[in-house]
Design a protein around this motif. Structure first.
Motif, short mmCIF file in Angstrom:
data_model
loop_
_atom_site.label_atom_id
_atom_site.label_comp_id
_atom_site.label_asym_id
_atom_site.label_seq_id
_atom_site.Cartn_x
_atom_site.Cartn_y
_atom_site.Cartn_z
N LEU A 287 0.97 -1.26 0.13
CA LEU A 287 -0.02 -0.09 0.15
C LEU A 287 0.76 1.07 0.13
CD1 LEU A 287 -2.75 1.52 -0.12
CD2 LEU A 287 -2.71 1.39 2.65
N THR A 288 2.01 1.21 0.82
CA THR A 288 2.79 2.43 0.90
C THR A 288 3.38 2.78 -0.52
OG1 THR A 288 3.61 1.79 3.29
CG2 THR A 288 4.81 3.26 1.84
N GLU A 289 3.96 1.65 -1.11
CA GLU A 289 4.53 1.81 -2.46
C GLU A 289 3.56 2.34 -3.46
OE1 GLU A 289 6.58 -1.96 -2.91
OE2 GLU A 289 8.06 -1.36 -1.61
N LEU A 290 2.47 1.75 -3.41
CA LEU A 290 1.18 2.13 -4.37
C LEU A 290 1.11 3.62 -4.19
CD1 LEU A 290 -0.99 0.56 -6.21
CD2 LEU A 290 -2.52 1.35 -4.39
N THR A 291 0.82 3.99 -3.07
CA THR A 291 0.41 5.48 -2.55
C THR A 291 1.61 6.28 -3.11
OG1 THR A 291 -0.76 4.57 -1.02
CG2 THR A 291 -0.30 7.16 -1.01
N ALA A 292 2.77 5.66 -3.00
CA ALA A 292 4.16 6.69 -3.63
C ALA A 292 4.19 6.71 -5.00
CB ALA A 292 5.43 6.17 -2.93
N ALA A 293 3.67 5.67 -5.83
CA ALA A 293 3.70 5.68 -7.10
C ALA A 293 2.58 6.35 -7.64
CB ALA A 293 3.57 4.17 -7.71
N ARG A 294 1.50 6.55 -7.01
CA ARG A 294 0.24 7.42 -7.50
C ARG A 294 0.92 8.92 -7.60
NH1 ARG A 294 -3.84 5.69 -4.41
NH2 ARG A 294 -4.70 4.48 -6.15
N GLN A 295 1.55 9.27 -6.47
CA GLN A 295 1.85 10.69 -6.12
C GLN A 295 2.94 10.94 -7.34
OE1 GLN A 295 -0.15 12.56 -4.57
NE2 GLN A 295 -1.01 10.64 -3.75
N MET A 296 3.95 9.95 -7.59
CA MET A 296 4.93 10.19 -8.58
C MET A 296 4.31 10.57 -9.99
SD MET A 296 8.06 10.16 -7.60
CE MET A 296 8.92 9.46 -8.93
N ILE A 297 3.16 9.97 -10.29
CA ILE A 297 2.55 9.86 -11.48
C ILE A 297 1.81 11.15 -11.63
CG2 ILE A 297 0.48 9.15 -12.91
CD1 ILE A 297 1.44 6.11 -11.98
N ARG A 298 1.04 11.64 -10.45
CA ARG A 298 0.37 12.77 -10.70
C ARG A 298 1.17 13.81 -10.71
NH1 ARG A 298 -5.09 10.99 -6.84
NH2 ARG A 298 -5.66 9.58 -8.39
N LEU A 299 2.31 13.86 -10.09
CA LEU A 299 3.26 15.00 -10.00
C LEU A 299 3.86 15.19 -11.27
CD1 LEU A 299 4.97 16.99 -8.58
CD2 LEU A 299 6.63 15.49 -8.17
N ALA A 300 4.13 14.11 -12.30
CA ALA A 300 4.82 14.20 -13.24
C ALA A 300 3.78 14.80 -14.31
CB ALA A 300 5.24 12.81 -13.79
N ALA A 301 2.49 14.41 -14.11
CA ALA A 301 1.30 14.80 -14.82
C ALA A 301 1.18 16.29 -14.79
CB ALA A 301 0.05 14.01 -14.71
N TYR A 302 1.28 16.99 -13.64
CA TYR A 302 1.14 18.01 -13.28
C TYR A 302 2.37 18.94 -13.99
CZ TYR A 302 1.52 22.34 -10.57
OH TYR A 302 1.66 23.76 -10.01
N LYS A 303 3.64 18.28 -14.02
CA LYS A 303 4.49 19.28 -14.73
C LYS A 303 4.33 19.13 -16.17
CE LYS A 303 7.18 19.14 -11.08
NZ LYS A 303 7.43 20.58 -10.24
N LEU A 304 3.72 18.10 -16.80
CA LEU A 304 3.35 17.96 -17.93
C LEU A 304 2.14 19.12 -18.29
CD1 LEU A 304 4.71 16.61 -20.46
CD2 LEU A 304 2.76 14.87 -20.14
N ASP A 305 1.15 19.21 -17.34
CA ASP A 305 0.13 19.99 -17.67
C ASP A 305 0.74 21.52 -17.69
OD1 ASP A 305 -1.94 18.60 -18.37
OD2 ASP A 305 -2.51 18.07 -16.07
N THR A 306 1.70 21.85 -16.82
CA THR A 306 2.17 23.25 -16.68
C THR A 306 3.63 23.50 -17.34
OG1 THR A 306 3.36 22.46 -14.48
CG2 THR A 306 1.20 23.32 -14.36
N ASN A 307 3.93 22.60 -18.36
CA ASN A 307 4.99 22.68 -19.12
C ASN A 307 6.18 22.99 -18.52
OD1 ASN A 307 6.08 22.71 -21.68
ND2 ASN A 307 5.59 24.87 -22.25
N HIS A 308 6.38 22.42 -17.53
CA HIS A 308 7.66 22.71 -16.80
C HIS A 308 8.79 22.39 -17.42
CE1 HIS A 308 10.33 21.65 -13.26
NE2 HIS A 308 9.62 22.81 -12.61
N SER A 309 9.96 22.96 -17.07
CA SER A 309 11.15 22.68 -17.94
C SER A 309 11.97 21.24 -17.83
CB SER A 309 12.33 24.04 -17.52
OG SER A 309 12.44 23.76 -16.18
#
Ligand SMILES: Cc1cc2nc3c(=O)[nH]c(=O)nc-3n(C[C@H](O)[C@H](O)[C@H](O)COP(=O)(O)OP(=O)(O)OC[C@H]3O[C@@H](n4cnc5c(N)ncnc54)[C@H](O)[C@@H]3O)c2cc1C
Length: 386
Positions: A287-309
């Motif tokens: 469960l810990t790893e699942l939750t960490a993976a979800r946060q990583m994915i959502r962070l990366a998606a956010y970076k893509l949505d905001t066109n981060h360098s």
């Protein structure tokens, strides 16, 4: 900072969950066993916008962000990994046409691709060019009113069943800058398909070699400009990596959910195996790893949505992390099921098989590490550490 889903995101999640439970879950086992490519299901997914999630509305998409799309992909994959993964590839290749295609071509294809009536493949890998994709040798030679395409693409998802191919081909000799991108109707004269590969997982979608022999492509089938194909291919993969990571996440979630129920029911030594602390520690780590993976994915998606360098670095980190952990969670889930996990009556062995390839495609996890390390070593102020 707010980690809650917005009302809209919650609505997408619930719609995707219902669709997955009703239209994927009852058939996933049979599709896997019979290697059925579920074309009618893609049309049903198209009705909800899932075949055109982040495609702009003017091209018949529903114009979602990458974060919204990742939430949907997690739901779809939780009921059928392989179908979800093909939906991810279709969205990636379709988006390249929608962003960079000429309007003459978009007018012909976009509506049908969005509805799922027509499907599209992404063709980068070659028999001799995998991780080193920039070394590809498929050539598009410019003639008066067309390009002439010759070469071969390997491991193409959907090959033989899709209607359009987004093909990276060399238009000049200069490394990655000599690569261009073309939209090629899959039934064009000169295109032939190899045998359907027999695979460990992803069994409900075909994977095959595609040969191009003197295939004539009209000039307006070029996406963007000559020499930009590699850039387009890599840009497509940023989003593709988030979605494949989300496919691992959804499958791992399903595996953890099944395991949590199973260990409460299964008794050994006169106790439910959930009462053993060794089992509890396994579940806690999953469960810990699942939750960490979800946060990583959502962070990366956010970076893509905001066109981060550094969006590509974040996408690579999320893909590496979530696909490695997703596979590990499915493996642990299988272990918790004991021998029953290994037999086909239970879905765990399919989850284990289906997530294995996520560590290989859309750039292997070794190549993800190369991308991440290169950026870190070039980051003089260590901004990536913040
Ligand atoms: C089921 C399936 C579906 C696929 N679908 C598609 C598709 O739709 N479209 C498409 O274009 N491609 C597709 N692929 C291809 C996939 O993207 C490639 O398999 C992948 O990029 C790896 O290339 P390769 O298989 O040639 O392995 P190689 O590049 O030969 O790599 C072999 C091993 O060497 C390692 N390696 C290579 N270079 C380095 C390095 N510099 N440092 C450290 N390690 C390294 C790799 O990580 C890997 O472990 C698919 C593959 C599969 C299996």
């Amino acid at each position: 900072m707010n980690y809650d889903l917005t009302e809209d995101q919650y609505a997408f999640q619930q719609t995707a969950r219902k669709f997955a439970q009703q239209q994927l879950s009852p058939y996933a086992k049979e599709w896997d066993e019979q290697q059925t490519f579920p074309k009618a299901t893609f049309i049903a997914a198209g009705k909800l916008g899932f075949m055109a999630m982040y495609i702009p509305e003017e091209h018949h998409g529903i114009g979602l962000g990458r974060l919204d799309s990742a939430i949907i992909m997690e739901e779809l994959a939780s009921e059928c990994t392989s179908t979800a993964a093909f939906i991810s590839i279709h969205n990636m290749a379709f988006n390249m046409l929608a962003r960079y295609g000429q309007s003459s071509l978009q007018n012909v294809w976009c509506a049908d691709l969005a509805s799922g009536q027509k499907l599209v493949s992404y063709c980068l890998t070659e028999p001799g060019a995998g991780s080193d994709a920039a070394s590809l040798t498929t050539r598009a030679e410019k003639k008066d009113d067309h390009y002439l395409l010759n070469g071969a693409k390997a491991f193409i998802s959907g090959a033989g069943e899709t209607d359009l191919l987004i093909v990276m081909a060399r238009t000049s000799a200069d490394g990655s800058k000599g690569i261009s991108c073309f939209a090629v109707p899959a039934d064009t004269a000169g295109i032939t398909y190899g045998k359907k590969e027999q695979k460990l997982g992803w069994s409900n979608q075909p994977t095959a070699l595609i040969n191009f022999e003197d295939v004539r492509i009209p000039h307006d089938h070029l996406l963007a400009e000559e020499g930009q194909g590699f850039k387009l291919a890599m840009e497509g993969l940023d989003g593709g990596r988030i979605n494949i990571a989300a496919c691992s996440l959804g499958t791992a979630r399903a595996s953890l959910s099944l395991s949590t129920q199973y260990v409460k029911e299964r008794k050994q030594f006169n106790h439910a195996i959930s009462e053993f602390q060794a089992t509890q520690f396994k579940l806690a780590d999953m469960l810990t790893e699942l939750t960490a993976a979800r946060q990583m994915i959502r962070l990366a998606a956010y970076k893509l949505d905001t066109n981060h360098s550094e969006k590509s670095t974040y996408c690579a980190m999320a893909k590496r992390f979530a696909t490695d952990l997703g596979f590990r969670i499915c493996d642990e889930a299988l272990q918790l099921h004991g021998g029953y996990g290994y037999i086909k009556e239970y879905p765990i062995e399919r989850h284990f098989r289906d997530t294995r390839v996520h560590r290989i495609l859309e750039g292997t996890n070794e190549i993800m590490r190369l991308i991440i390390a290169k950026r870190l070593l070039a980051d003089e102020n260590l901004n990536l550490l913040d």
